[in-house]
Scaffold this motif. Structure first.
Motif, mmCIF file in Angstrom:
data_model
loop_
_atom_site.group_PDB
_atom_site.id
_atom_site.type_symbol
_atom_site.label_atom_id
_atom_site.label_comp_id
_atom_site.label_asym_id
_atom_site.label_seq_id
_atom_site.Cartn_x
_atom_site.Cartn_y
_atom_site.Cartn_z
ATOM 1 N N ASN A 17 0.821 -1.213 0.000
ATOM 2 C CA ASN A 17 0.000 0.000 0.000
ATOM 3 C C ASN A 17 0.853 1.260 0.000
ATOM 4 O OD1 ASN A 17 -2.418 -1.233 -0.203
ATOM 5 N ND2 ASN A 17 -2.921 -1.167 1.982
ATOM 6 N N LEU A 19 3.876 1.551 -1.159
ATOM 7 C CA LEU A 19 4.424 1.644 -2.513
ATOM 8 C C LEU A 19 3.359 2.188 -3.474
ATOM 9 C CD1 LEU A 19 7.136 0.938 -3.767
ATOM 10 C CD2 LEU A 19 6.205 -1.298 -4.416
ATOM 11 N N GLY A 20 2.138 1.709 -3.302
ATOM 12 C CA GLY A 20 1.029 2.152 -4.144
ATOM 13 C C GLY A 20 0.762 3.639 -3.986
ATOM 14 N N LEU A 21 0.834 4.121 -2.744
ATOM 15 C CA LEU A 21 0.612 5.549 -2.500
ATOM 16 C C LEU A 21 1.718 6.380 -3.152
ATOM 17 C CD1 LEU A 21 -0.694 5.545 1.167
ATOM 18 C CD2 LEU A 21 -1.964 6.113 -0.914
ATOM 19 N N LEU B 126 1.483 -4.462 -9.090
ATOM 20 C CA LEU B 126 1.274 -3.827 -7.791
ATOM 21 C C LEU B 126 -0.223 -3.658 -7.511
ATOM 22 C CD1 LEU B 126 2.605 -2.349 -5.337
ATOM 23 C CD2 LEU B 126 2.388 -0.247 -6.645
ATOM 24 N N ILE B 138 -4.792 5.124 -7.299
ATOM 25 C CA ILE B 138 -3.849 4.992 -8.415
ATOM 26 C C ILE B 138 -4.599 5.112 -9.740
ATOM 27 C CG2 ILE B 138 -2.232 3.448 -9.593
ATOM 28 C CD1 ILE B 138 -1.422 2.350 -6.911
#
Lengths: 280, 329
Positions: A17, A19-21, B126, B138
């Motif tokens: 998460n 990393l996603g942000l 991801l 995202i």
């Protein structure tokens, strides 16, 4: 879902998460910065050590943008061009898409290859002959000339995309209608057309966006007085430098309506564009 | 979107098993119409006529121009264009600048495509691993950057990387030991092109991510499970299960990206305020420059033609893939 996950699982999820942000922040930052600069007071916008957060809200940059160059003229011209191109492109493209998706005929494959190949020629490579051609036809600096030119990339796109939508409509529906006494055309109008409508709308909107965003042909084939909206954005750079805050206001005005339109059709288009791409 | 749902008939579910090994099954030809052979051609006529006029004719003209002498005086009609054989090509091909431009274009394209595909793949993977709300965030950022008009994106990047007031220099200089205050990214070709590449990749990644994400949903979970039971690690599963299933999509996306990135023009043009310096020239801008700045339309056409020929191989791969896909109906 996470309630039954083990603690280890949960920490790895948290890691993903974060990393996603990071991805979200990086991908979204240019858009955020455009909006932020557009609404900042001019003195805060042009600051060697700018604040990352909005420092206030003002519409001054927008009114400056209107002052620098006429905005509505170019927007009107862009609208005329984009709407005309889409109208022709969807009607003509629809007929062609029907032919290649619902008829077997000799030469069908060649037509498909041809239409695909046309899409592959870089526009830039065509600008020289197109420019000379329009010059010969006295269509230089005319919107009709630009509309004709835009069909080079809009028409293959509409044919191919509409074909994708038609192929997804089961032929049995038409056949059933014809058994019930409809003619082929009647079956199409009553059965296929209603099912195709959402796809047609999405294709039209997407085609509109493509025509609206085109820059090179608009720049080359229209004079300074008759420029379109994309070329208008170039007015903020003069010999004296670039007026960044008004330019970001202009960019915002150009981008927001288009991004909203794009949001509306993106899902449908993604499904249409890649229909069957994984079925290989 | 209930109306949209009706277009995906329940009768034809997408096949969920892995594609069979070996050649794909022969596509079913569309059922012949009773209307004879005239009907489809009538339907196609307007489209083919328009394309022949706006695409076919200019293409032919591009080829003939390449073998003529065509400059300012021919444009105004003072002189008839005369045939000069391969003179334009030999002039272009013996020009050292031209080869530099070719190498630069290839480098730029390869860099942008690899960067786009790798980043796109990583983000798509991801997206499978993050929570729902992060996924939504995202996706919003991706669609917004995808939907941005190229010209708008270019002006925004110009602003981000501005030497004196750009946010990037200010932010990076906050790191200890880094001082980029007032750094001009466009003083050198490689640095400036790297910025332009970043802009191209930023705009191209969303399409790749969204397409690959759709592809990833088609990867059968049982296969991945089986591979894991056989002792494959994450990389093994990706390498031997995920990649083979995604291969057609990856081929399509890669070829498309090559075609698009070779055709990059407005990004360079607008970044350099309409006058790209020598070290920023790519094939597209170089051809434009020859034609409209030097007014040698014939040489510009020759360069454009060489660009198209260079792309033909890539186009052929794309077409094969599309035909494979397009015919499965």
């Amino acid at each position: 879902m996470t309630s039954t996950a083990s603690p280890a699982r949960r920490t790895s999820k948290a890691g993903w998460n974060i990393l996603g942000l990071l991805v979200f922040a990086t991908a979204g930052f240019p858009v955020y910065w455009m909006l932020d600069t557009a609404i900042k007071p001019a003195k805060d916008a042009i600051d060697p050590d700018p604040s990352l957060l909005p420092t206030g809200f003002t519409l001054d940059n927008f009114s400056r943008a209107f002052d620098i160059a006429d905005f509505w003229g170019p927007v009107g011209r862009s609208l005329i061009v984009s709407l005309s191109v889409v109208l022709i492109g969807v009607v003509v493209g629809m007929l062609a898409a029907l032919a290649i998706s619902r008829f077997a005929f000799r030469g069908r494959k060649i037509v498909i290859v041809g239409i695909l190949a046309v899409q592959m020629v870089p526009l830039v490579a065509m600008i020289i002959p197109v420019f000379l051609l329009l010059n010969d036809l006295h269509q230089y600096d005319k919107l009709t000339g630009l509309i004709i030119t835009y069909l080079t990339f809009i028409l293959p796109f509409t044919v191919w995309t509409l074909r994708g939508f038609i192929v997804n409509i089961p032929r049995e529906l038409e056949e059933a209608a014809m058994v019930d006494g409809c003619s082929r055309t009647g079956a199409f109008i009553r059965v296929v057309f209603p099912l195709l409508a959402p796809g047609m709308v999405a294709t039209s909107v997407y085609g509109f966006i493509q025509a609206w965003n085109e820059y090179l042909y608009a720049l080359m084939l229209l004079s300074q007085e008759n420029q379109t909206a994309t070329v208008w954005l170039g007015n903020f750079t003069t010999k004296h430098g670039t007026e960044y805050a008004p330019m970001m206001a202009g960019a915002t005005m150009m981008a927001v309506p288009i991004v909203v339109l794009f949001l509306l059709v993106q899902r449908k288009m993604a499904a249409g564009l890649t229909a069957g791409a994984v079925k290989g | 979107m209930s109306a949209a749902d009706t277009t995906t008939p329940a009768k034809v579910p997408p096949p969920r098993q892995a594609p069979p090994p070996g050649p794909p099954p022969r596509p079913r030809r569309p059922a012949s119409a009773k209307g004879g052979t005239a009907t489809p051609w009538l339907l196609l006529a307007p489209c083919l006529l328009i394309l022949a006029g706006v695409m076919g004719y200019p293409l032919v003209r591009l080829v003939t121009l390449s073998f003529q002498k065509f400059g300012q005086s021919q444009l105004w009609g003072f002189q008839e264009p005369e045939s000069v054989g391969f003179a334009n090509f030999s002039k272009v091909l013996s020009d050292g600048d031209f080869w530099q431009v070719v190498l630069r274009t290839i480098g730029f394209t390869v860099g942008a495509v690899v960067f786009t595909m790798v980043l796109g793949m990583l983000i798509a993977l991801l997206l499978q691993r993050v929570s729902g709300w992060v996924k939504t965030l995202i996706n919003i950022a991706l669609v917004a950057s995808w939907g941005m008009p190229v010209i708008v994106a270019t002006t925004v990047f110009k602003w981000l990387f501005d030497a004196d007031y750009g946010i990037l220099n200010a932010l990076v200089s906050k790191l200890p030991g880094v001082d980029l205050i007032g750094h001009n990214w466009f003083a050198s070709g490689p640095e400036g092109l790297a910025v332009i590449m970043l802009l191209v990749v930023w705009g191209a990644v969303p399409f790749v991510v969204i397409t690959l994400s759709a592809g990833l949903t088609q990867v059968p979970a049982e296969l991945e499970e089986a591979a894991r039971l056989d002792g494959a690690g994450s990389w093994g599963v990706f390498r031997y299960v995920t990649l083979p299933v995604l291969k057609p999509v990856i081929v399509m996306l890669t070829t498309l990206s090559v075609i698009w990135d070779m055709g990059v023009f407005p990004q360079v043009f607008v970044m350099r305020n309409g006058h790209p310096e020598a070290q920023f020239q790519l094939l597209t801008t170089y051809s434009y420059d020859r034609a409209f700045v030097v007014n040698d339309y014939a040489q510009g056409s020759a360069i454009a033609l060489i660009t198209v020929v260079l792309l033909l191989g890539v186009v052929a791969v794309y077409m094969r893939q599309m035909l494979k896909i397009g015919e499965v109906e």
